[in-house]
Design a protein around this motif. Structure first.
Motif, PDB file in Angstrom:
ATOM      1  N   ARG A  79      23.386  31.540  42.183  1.00 28.03           N
ATOM      2  CA  ARG A  79      23.586  30.255  42.807  1.00 28.03           C
ATOM      3  C   ARG A  79      24.623  30.081  41.626  1.00 28.03           C
ATOM      4  O   ARG A  79      26.176  30.289  41.840  1.00 28.03           O
ATOM      5  N   ALA A  80      24.360  30.335  40.046  1.00 25.80           N
ATOM      6  CA  ALA A  80      25.635  29.905  38.940  1.00 25.80           C
ATOM      7  C   ALA A  80      26.667  31.269  39.334  1.00 25.80           C
ATOM      8  O   ALA A  80      27.597  31.302  39.176  1.00 25.80           O
ATOM      9  N   LEU A  81      26.514  32.719  39.660  1.00 26.15           N
ATOM     10  CA  LEU A  81      27.143  33.975  39.836  1.00 26.15           C
ATOM     11  C   LEU A  81      28.462  33.865  40.224  1.00 26.15           C
ATOM     12  O   LEU A  81      29.103  33.608  40.139  1.00 26.15           O
ATOM     13  N   MET A  82      27.736  33.562  41.782  1.00 24.51           N
ATOM     14  CA  MET A  82      28.177  33.011  42.989  1.00 24.51           C
ATOM     15  C   MET A  82      29.140  31.916  42.597  1.00 24.51           C
ATOM     16  O   MET A  82      30.605  32.361  42.644  1.00 24.51           O
TER      17      MET A  82
ATOM     18  N   LEU B 137      30.443  39.787  43.414  1.00 21.26           N
ATOM     19  CA  LEU B 137      30.412  39.955  44.832  1.00 21.26           C
ATOM     20  C   LEU B 137      31.051  38.454  45.607  1.00 21.26           C
ATOM     21  O   LEU B 137      31.301  38.339  46.776  1.00 21.26           O
ATOM     22  N   GLY B 138      31.043  37.925  44.694  1.00 18.87           N
ATOM     23  CA  GLY B 138      31.589  36.379  44.934  1.00 18.87           C
ATOM     24  C   GLY B 138      33.493  36.884  45.064  1.00 18.87           C
ATOM     25  O   GLY B 138      33.654  35.741  45.853  1.00 18.87           O
ATOM     26  N   GLN B 139      33.896  37.206  44.528  1.00 17.32           N
ATOM     27  CA  GLN B 139      35.421  37.361  44.666  1.00 17.32           C
ATOM     28  C   GLN B 139      35.715  38.134  46.127  1.00 17.32           C
ATOM     29  O   GLN B 139      36.473  37.883  46.470  1.00 17.32           O
ATOM     30  N   VAL B 140      34.615  39.402  46.317  1.00 18.03           N
ATOM     31  CA  VAL B 140      34.653  39.241  48.053  1.00 18.03           C
ATOM     32  C   VAL B 140      34.209  39.029  48.580  1.00 18.03           C
ATOM     33  O   VAL B 140      35.084  38.665  49.703  1.00 18.03           O
ATOM     34  N   LEU B 141      33.008  38.175  48.690  1.00 16.84           N
ATOM     35  CA  LEU B 141      33.393  36.761  49.242  1.00 16.84           C
ATOM     36  C   LEU B 141      34.441  36.379  49.840  1.00 16.84           C
ATOM     37  O   LEU B 141      34.375  35.386  51.374  1.00 16.84           O
ATOM     38  N   MET B 142      34.420  35.482  48.620  1.00 15.77           N
ATOM     39  CA  MET B 142      36.543  34.532  49.012  1.00 15.77           C
ATOM     40  C   MET B 142      37.358  35.609  49.492  1.00 15.77           C
ATOM     41  O   MET B 142      37.988  34.925  50.540  1.00 15.77           O
ATOM     42  N   VAL B 143      37.642  36.809  49.319  1.00 17.02           N
ATOM     43  CA  VAL B 143      38.418  37.574  50.175  1.00 17.02           C
ATOM     44  C   VAL B 143      38.716  37.765  51.507  1.00 17.02           C
ATOM     45  O   VAL B 143      39.584  37.175  52.336  1.00 17.02           O
ATOM     46  N   GLY B 144      37.234  38.079  51.544  1.00 17.43           N
ATOM     47  CA  GLY B 144      36.539  37.871  53.470  1.00 17.43           C
ATOM     48  C   GLY B 144      36.568  36.276  53.977  1.00 17.43           C
ATOM     49  O   GLY B 144      37.697  36.090  54.483  1.00 17.43           O
ATOM     50  N   ARG B 145      36.494  35.000  53.103  1.00 14.00           N
ATOM     51  CA  ARG B 145      37.232  33.862  53.522  1.00 14.00           C
ATOM     52  C   ARG B 145      38.937  33.366  53.828  1.00 14.00           C
ATOM     53  O   ARG B 145      39.210  33.496  54.463  1.00 14.00           O
TER      54      ARG B 145
ATOM     55  N   SER C 183      28.384  42.317  38.836  1.00 14.76           N
ATOM     56  CA  SER C 183      27.893  41.169  39.431  1.00 14.76           C
ATOM     57  C   SER C 183      26.125  41.294  38.558  1.00 14.76           C
ATOM     58  O   SER C 183      25.644  40.255  38.083  1.00 14.76           O
ATOM     59  N   ILE C 184      25.769  42.569  38.687  1.00 15.57           N
ATOM     60  CA  ILE C 184      24.779  42.604  38.487  1.00 15.57           C
ATOM     61  C   ILE C 184      24.829  42.368  37.004  1.00 15.57           C
ATOM     62  O   ILE C 184      23.439  42.015  35.938  1.00 15.57           O
ATOM     63  N   LYS C 185      25.800  43.030  35.579  1.00 13.27           N
ATOM     64  CA  LYS C 185      25.939  43.159  34.674  1.00 13.27           C
ATOM     65  C   LYS C 185      25.594  41.930  34.374  1.00 13.27           C
ATOM     66  O   LYS C 185      25.264  41.488  33.339  1.00 13.27           O
ATOM     67  N   ARG C 186      26.813  40.712  34.598  1.00 16.14           N
ATOM     68  CA  ARG C 186      26.813  39.179  34.259  1.00 16.14           C
ATOM     69  C   ARG C 186      25.533  38.698  34.890  1.00 16.14           C
ATOM     70  O   ARG C 186      25.328  38.115  33.995  1.00 16.14           O
ATOM     71  N   ILE C 187      24.468  38.809  36.161  1.00 14.84           N
ATOM     72  CA  ILE C 187      24.022  38.377  35.744  1.00 14.84           C
ATOM     73  C   ILE C 187      22.457  38.645  35.339  1.00 14.84           C
ATOM     74  O   ILE C 187      21.670  37.464  34.670  1.00 14.84           O
TER      75      ILE C 187
ATOM     76  N   PRO D 221      23.852  20.639  39.991  1.00 13.96           N
ATOM     77  CA  PRO D 221      23.798  21.554  41.012  1.00 13.96           C
ATOM     78  C   PRO D 221      25.187  22.848  38.748  1.00 13.96           C
ATOM     79  O   PRO D 221      25.734  22.645  38.070  1.00 13.96           O
ATOM     80  N   SER D 222      24.897  23.792  39.235  1.00 19.47           N
ATOM     81  CA  SER D 222      25.514  25.053  38.453  1.00 19.47           C
ATOM     82  C   SER D 222      26.857  25.215  38.405  1.00 19.47           C
ATOM     83  O   SER D 222      27.807  25.015  37.074  1.00 19.47           O
ATOM     84  N   ILE D 223      27.581  24.667  39.286  1.00 17.45           N
ATOM     85  CA  ILE D 223      29.174  24.575  39.278  1.00 17.45           C
ATOM     86  C   ILE D 223      30.231  23.147  38.698  1.00 17.45           C
ATOM     87  O   ILE D 223      31.064  23.193  38.639  1.00 17.45           O
TER      88      ILE D 223
END
Length: 264
Positions: free
Chosen positions: A199-202, A213-221, A70-74, A113-115
């Motif tokens: 926000r755009a990254l997530m 981090l967004g993918q880990v968040l979605m796995v939790g969901r 995530s840090i690399k991308r942002i 919105p970025s999405i």
């Protein structure tokens, strides 16, 4: 020595404040989940379960891999947005016609919105790294360009007239007068652009199957693991505060010191 003691006292006050918040959180969990049973455990986590999940994510290196990705991308996306935003902002300040006609459009694009850019990114680049970086860059470019434009336009005209009276011309006025005077507003815009980039990254990582981090968040969901969702949110907040303190905070401190605005 006195300054060091003041710093330590301030740090202890902050730690105490957050400890109190965690205790309030735990108290709400005990009352709402265990005593009154208003919420289910899988809808409202306790700070203990969030901490345990955080340790598990660190132990199996899931969190480390996600943070690095995530840090690399942002940083790539945000760097692109800063370069583009500065160029667009400077061009608009130079040409009044573009300023009058392009500013409302850019302001409208900033509120988008970025999405909303994700379908374009997927169609143009596919489900890959480039699509996420595109969403990050487009999500924060407009905030940076508006900050550049507003910062330069809000410089006190008295400074420019005084510089011209003293013989300054052309780039000397921009470099020695306009740029320093516009810095506070520009830095605020850069911070806002950074928040838009997060926000755009997530958004990009949550909707594309890629490490982060967004993918880990979605796995939790998907697993209905609210503790994992909350743990990732805490990590995102910590990362955001760290960058703000170490980068933007130091830049603002240097600007205040240069302008003699440090508190006594």
């Amino acid at each position: 020595m006195q300054k060091l003691s003041t710093t330590m006292i301030g740090l202890l006050k902050k730690i105490l404040f957050y400890l109190v918040l965690i205790l309030i959180w735990e108290l709400i969990y005990k009352i709402g989940v265990e005593t009154l049973e208003i919420w289910k455990p899988y809808t409202f986590p306790s700070p203990v379960s969030v901490f345990e999940t955080l340790i598990d994510l660190i132990s199996d290196n899931t969190l480390g891999i996600a943070i690095v990705a995530s840090i690399k991308r942002i940083f790539i996306g945000y760097s692109i947005s800063v370069c583009l935003g500065i160029i667009v902002g400077l061009i608009m300040t130079k040409f009044k016609y573009l300023d009058e006609n392009l500013s409302p459009l850019i302001l409208g694009m900033q509120t988008l919105p970025s999405i909303c850019w994700l379908p374009f990114a997927i169609l143009w680049y596919g489900l890959n790294e480039s699509a996420i970086i595109f969403v990050i860059a487009i999500g924060s470019t407009f905030a940076v360009s508006i900050a550049i434009l507003s910062g330069i336009k809000n410089v006190n005209p008295l400074y420019i007239r005084a510089a011209r009276t003293l013989g300054a011309r052309g780039m000397k006025i921009y470099w020695n007068v306009i740029t320093p005077a516009a810095l506070p507003g520009v830095i605020s815009g850069l911070k806002q652009g950074w928040s838009f980039a997060w926000r755009a990254l997530m958004a990009g990582e949550m909707l594309t199957a890629t490490k982060g981090l967004g993918q880990v968040l979605m796995v939790g969901r998907d697993l209905a693991d609210i503790s994992q969702v909350m743990a990732v949110m805490v990590v995102i907040i910590i990362l955001g505060l760290t960058v703000d303190k170490l980068i933007f905070g130091r830049i603002e401190e240097n600007v205040r010191r240069r302008w003699g605005l440090d508190r006594a």
